[in-house]
Design an enzyme around this catalytic site. Sequence first.
Site, short mmCIF file in Angstrom:
data_model
loop_
_atom_site.label_atom_id
_atom_site.label_comp_id
_atom_site.label_asym_id
_atom_site.label_seq_id
_atom_site.Cartn_x
_atom_site.Cartn_y
_atom_site.Cartn_z
N GLN A 85 -56.24 26.06 -16.47
CA GLN A 85 -56.14 24.68 -16.02
C GLN A 85 -55.48 23.77 -17.05
O GLN A 85 -54.75 22.85 -16.69
CB GLN A 85 -57.54 24.15 -15.66
CG GLN A 85 -57.52 22.80 -14.97
CD GLN A 85 -58.88 22.41 -14.44
OE1 GLN A 85 -59.61 23.25 -13.90
NE2 GLN A 85 -59.25 21.15 -14.61
N HIS B 36 -63.66 26.82 -10.66
CA HIS B 36 -63.10 28.13 -10.99
C HIS B 36 -64.06 29.20 -10.45
O HIS B 36 -65.20 29.29 -10.90
CB HIS B 36 -62.96 28.29 -12.50
CG HIS B 36 -61.94 27.38 -13.11
ND1 HIS B 36 -60.86 27.83 -13.84
CD2 HIS B 36 -61.84 26.03 -13.11
CE1 HIS B 36 -60.14 26.80 -14.25
NE2 HIS B 36 -60.72 25.70 -13.83
#
Length: 228
Positions: A157, A185
């Site tokens: 990310q 996630h």
Amino acid sequence: MKIDNSVENIDNNDPIGENHIGTSHDTPLRPDAFTISDKEKIESIKKDVTNIMNTLGLDLTDDSLKGTPNRVAKMFVNEIFGGLNPDKKPNASTFDNKYQYGEMLVEKNITVYSTCEHHLLPIVGRAHVAYISNGSVVGLSKMNRIVDYYAKRPQVQERLTIQIVKELQDVLGTEDVACVIDAKHLCVNSRGIRDIESSTVTSEFGGAFKNKETKREFLDYIKLETKF
């Protein structure tokens, strides 16, 4: 061209392990990443998925499973990892800021679908992107397309956030760009610690957005609730 799929001592040579970190701002790609066609990649991946499923003991003669290797291979190349292909990079044309809009422009709640590069599991969330024009503006949908392009590759990310900002800085010719991403996630939510409530927030602030007041204004904007 033959693809070398050999992996030796992967557990012993994995310096990252369960630490979900990236190693560079650029997506790690080999120099020969585009020497074979998408069709050839699909055929190679199809064989690998078949091997995985056979190894797991699944019966690939079953009507529900026999098409899975081909579906997965096409999905990898054409969809969820399509952002690896530079030919699919969006053409983000800019226009003169003829209406002299001088405040920040914020595109919030952009849907993010990406894939964690450590476990190849989904990352799902929202991106909020802003810029201050120095004379050029970009079409609103192009901001969404830039987010989608860089999300459609194995990612961490932090890198995704930086890549979005750097691309818009290049397109607009200004450092005054910011991005915040809030995402879940599944490598955390569905395996390992299996914490389904946690999400990850990353940010990248360039130029004027490093100023405390400008940063605060941007963060206040993305808190606004949009109703129709």
